[in-house]
Write a protein that holds these residues in place. Structure first.
Motif, mmCIF file in Angstrom:
data_model
loop_
_atom_site.group_PDB
_atom_site.id
_atom_site.type_symbol
_atom_site.label_atom_id
_atom_site.label_comp_id
_atom_site.label_asym_id
_atom_site.label_seq_id
_atom_site.Cartn_x
_atom_site.Cartn_y
_atom_site.Cartn_z
ATOM 1 N N HIS A 481 42.104 -2.391 0.089
ATOM 2 C CA HIS A 481 42.188 -3.835 -0.106
ATOM 3 C C HIS A 481 42.361 -4.173 -1.589
ATOM 4 C CE1 HIS A 481 40.078 -8.018 0.091
ATOM 5 N NE2 HIS A 481 41.383 -8.130 0.027
ATOM 6 N N THR A 483 43.577 -2.233 -3.939
ATOM 7 C CA THR A 483 44.901 -1.759 -4.374
ATOM 8 C C THR A 483 45.987 -2.741 -3.945
ATOM 9 O OG1 THR A 483 44.138 0.528 -4.169
ATOM 10 C CG2 THR A 483 46.513 0.167 -4.257
ATOM 11 N N ARG A 484 45.886 -3.199 -2.732
ATOM 12 C CA ARG A 484 46.876 -4.146 -2.210
ATOM 13 C C ARG A 484 46.813 -5.471 -2.963
ATOM 14 N NH1 ARG A 484 45.443 -3.266 2.465
ATOM 15 N NH2 ARG A 484 44.057 -5.033 2.822
ATOM 16 N N TRP A 485 45.608 -5.952 -3.215
ATOM 17 C CA TRP A 485 45.439 -7.221 -3.919
ATOM 18 C C TRP A 485 46.005 -7.122 -5.339
ATOM 19 C CZ3 TRP A 485 43.212 -9.202 -8.282
ATOM 20 C CH2 TRP A 485 43.031 -10.583 -8.333
ATOM 21 N N SER A 487 48.351 -5.220 -6.424
ATOM 22 C CA SER A 487 49.818 -5.135 -6.390
ATOM 23 C C SER A 487 50.465 -6.500 -6.176
ATOM 24 C CB SER A 487 50.260 -4.168 -5.291
ATOM 25 O OG SER A 487 50.008 -4.719 -4.006
ATOM 26 N N GLN A 488 49.692 -7.426 -5.631
ATOM 27 C CA GLN A 488 50.229 -8.756 -5.315
ATOM 28 C C GLN A 488 49.820 -9.811 -6.339
ATOM 29 O OE1 GLN A 488 48.587 -9.309 -1.399
ATOM 30 N NE2 GLN A 488 49.987 -7.848 -0.432
ATOM 31 N N ASN A 489 48.997 -9.424 -7.293
ATOM 32 C CA ASN A 489 48.481 -10.390 -8.269
ATOM 33 C C ASN A 489 48.571 -9.790 -9.670
ATOM 34 O OD1 ASN A 489 47.014 -12.730 -6.611
ATOM 35 N ND2 ASN A 489 46.587 -10.787 -5.581
ATOM 36 N N ASN A 490 49.534 -10.255 -10.442
ATOM 37 C CA ASN A 490 49.680 -9.762 -11.815
ATOM 38 C C ASN A 490 49.527 -10.858 -12.861
ATOM 39 O OD1 ASN A 490 52.026 -11.158 -11.423
ATOM 40 N ND2 ASN A 490 53.382 -9.374 -11.547
ATOM 41 N N ASP A 491 49.107 -12.058 -12.418
ATOM 42 C CA ASP A 491 48.855 -13.131 -13.366
ATOM 43 C C ASP A 491 47.558 -12.841 -14.119
ATOM 44 O OD1 ASP A 491 49.119 -15.824 -14.542
ATOM 45 O OD2 ASP A 491 47.302 -16.218 -13.380
ATOM 46 N N ARG A 494 44.507 -14.943 -13.197
ATOM 47 C CA ARG A 494 44.016 -14.653 -11.848
ATOM 48 C C ARG A 494 43.257 -13.321 -11.822
ATOM 49 N NH1 ARG A 494 45.229 -17.099 -7.231
ATOM 50 N NH2 ARG A 494 45.141 -15.997 -5.235
ATOM 51 N N ASP A 544 39.435 -13.700 -2.315
ATOM 52 C CA ASP A 544 40.366 -14.336 -3.247
ATOM 53 C C ASP A 544 40.032 -15.814 -3.388
ATOM 54 O OD1 ASP A 544 42.403 -14.650 -4.982
ATOM 55 O OD2 ASP A 544 44.019 -14.159 -3.598
#
Length: 555
Positions: A481, A483-485, A487-491, A494, A544
């Motif tokens: 979870h 790792t996936r998060w 990869s989807q959040n690079n701000d 955030r 999140d």
């Protein structure tokens, strides 16, 4: 006429090594038999001291605190500090038992760090945080050893690691200024050359623990250097001149703190303090990294040590105290409460000693690139998570005593106050979460962490037990979870807002895996129950949350 006066018997402590079955089972599992046989007598002796002489002296010494005498009878500024009787006794015992020396003697190679921290774990809770100067001394010895400055190595390291109380030194760590604690790059302390070409320091250090130490490592900005951490240099300072007078140091006051009141923490003014440059005139914040790894390990182990002490006392009290017609140890809700605390303590212990094992491998030159990446990630995570667990566990243990836990002369409030410093020292929870998530090189650290977890929960490790296998899948799912998060959040904003939840999820997933590994190795009912109970507690904390909405809540 018979008296109806009731006097409650207090909790009692026995040998803190012999009574700690979890510590002993861990050492039996992780150390070669010959190493354990060699160190066990000294651990048994420390366990007897911790549960006997030192614990009694701690209770007797409760009201003694350090004193500062700034002036003598004739108006001379002397700034003399006296520490408590327990601290003086602890200083001698720490040297004799080699609490700093053990990893530098390295009699047992990479296992020397495990030996050292097992001893620290036993010693710490009965000595009023004398582990504070010991931690800084260990950090200073390590920092000087890797600095390559042979003159300072020859001068200081032998004294920091001496087993002779008459020769042993301790070290301070003077980093915190009014401009910031964790933000050391904002330091205002100046370093200037004197007429002979030596260095002199000028400035104010706002929070300097264990000021009675013979030396310190500190940061200062050489004249002409730019701002920020890159403009700082690390300096070595001896606190006294040859004649015994302070080395250009004025002690303004001792800090009036919530806890760790036996630790003489001072506010200092440096007025031309003679100092020696340790390494380069720039990038001093990089120079303190070896120190931080060591002191954060001490913070992690002492967190677990406080948890174990609180539980030892709570369990002893439960065997004595009666309520509602039964002993507390026979009341299901009380048993369930203590069991939950035991599980948190075991998870914290294994995480702290995972860090210790990795340090030992690094210092013995037996660490792989993958383990080095794991060490970098685990260091801040272990410190932040174990410290927060310690505060929660010790607070709950105090509540297990009812009103008696709130009365000062039981010694229990002191235990909680001293524990409360652990999330603050050596980097707050938020600072360490940012270190792990934003600066911890997750691209290599996270795969290393997953590999370690998978190895811990592998089929041969759990012996085919279905419940342990299911718990292991929870640990892997939590890592997946995160790792996936990521990869989807690079701000960056955030990432920063969620850094604490990311770090704690990684830490708890590793704690569960280590509990499973331990249970698979020992195959005892208690260790199996611990892993399964931990798996039933919140593990994946990465919810999140909209940071913009959070900002509105504090407008």
């Amino acid at each position: 006429m018979h008296s109806t006066l009731f006097i409650q018997s207090p909790p009692v402590l026995g040998n803190q090594y012999g009574d700690d079955t979890f510590l002993r089972s861990y050492l039996q599992r992780r150390l070669p038999a010959d190493v354990l046989a060699d160190i066990e007598p000294s651990l048994t002796e420390l366990g007897a001291l911790a549960g006997g002489e030192l614990y009694r002296l701690q209770l007797q010494d409760r009201l003694n605190e350090p004193t500062l005498t700034q002036w003598d009878a004739w108006g001379n500024r002397i700034d003399r500090i006296e520490v408590s009787p327990l601290w003086r006794r602890a200083a001698d015992l720490a040297a004799i038992h080699g609490l700093v020396a053990i990893p530098y003697e390295r009699r047992h190679g990479r296992y020397s760090r495990i030996h050292q921290f097992a001893a620290v774990y036993l010693f710490h809770p009965s000595t009023d945080v004398y582990t504070c100067p010991l931690a800084m001394s260990d950090g200073a010895a390590r920092t000087l050893t890797v600095s390559g400055n042979q003159a300072l190595i020859n001068r200081a390291v032998a004294r920091l690691t001496s087993r002779d109380p008459a020769q042993a030194w301790t070290s301070g760590q003077w980093m915190t200024e009014s401009t910031g604690g964790s933000d050391v790059g904002a330091s205002l302390t100046r370093a200037a050359r004197d007429e002979s070409g030596g260095w002199r320091l000028f400035g104010k250090k706002w929070f300097t623990s264990a000021i009675t130490s013979q030396m310190a490592l500190t940061l200062a900005r050489p004249d002409g250097n730019g701002p920020g951490g890159s403009g700082l240099a690390m300096f070595y300072v001896e606190t006294h001149d040859a004649d015994g007078s302070l080395n250009g140091i004025r002690v303004e006051r001792l800090k009036d703190k919530l806890g760790t009141r036996k630790v003489p923490t001072a506010e200092l003014t440096l007025e031309g303090t003679r100092a020696e440059l340790v390494g380069d005139t720039r990038h001093g914040t990089r120079s303190i990294e070896p120190m931080l790894t060591v002191t954060r390990a001490w913070n992690s182990v002492t967190s677990v040590s406080f948890m174990r002490r609180a539980l030892m006392l709570a369990r002893s009290y439960a065997r004595e105290r009666r309520a509602f017609g039964a002993k507390l140890e026979d009341l299901p809700l009380h048993v369930d409460t203590l069991a939950a605390l035991e599980v948190e303590t075991r998870g914290a212990f294994l995480l702290a000693f995972e860090l210790v094992e990795l340090m030992g491998r690094q210092e013995a030159g037996e660490i792989t690139a993958e383990q080095q990446a794991l060490l970098r990630l685990v260091t801040p995570i272990a410190k932040l998570l174990t410290a927060r667990q310690a505060v929660a566990v010790v607070s709950e243990c105090m509540e297990a005593f009812g009103g008696a836990g709130y009365v000062e002369d039981t010694g229990l409030p002191l235990l909680l106050r001293d524990t409360q410093v652990l999330p603050i020292w050596e980097g707050t929870t938020n600072v360490l979460a940012l270190d792990a998530v934003l600066r911890g090189e997750l691209s290599v650290g996270l795969p290393a962490l997953r590999t370690r977890i998978e190895r811990a929960i592998a089929g041969d490790a759990v012996g085919g037990d279905a419940r342990l296998s299911a718990a292991g899948r929870q640990a892997v799912q939590a890592i997946e979870h995160v790792t996936r998060w990521l990869s989807q959040n690079n701000d960056p904003r955030r990432l920063q807002a969620n850094a604490r939840r990311v770090a704690m999820t990684l830490g708890r997933a590793l704690q569960l895996a280590l509990l499973i590994e331990h249970a698979g190795a020992t195959a005892t009912t208690g260790d199996m129950a611990a892993a399964c109970r931990f798996a039933a507690a919140p593990l994946d904390l990465l919810v999140d949350i909209n940071s913009e909405e959070s900002a509105r809540l504090i407008e």
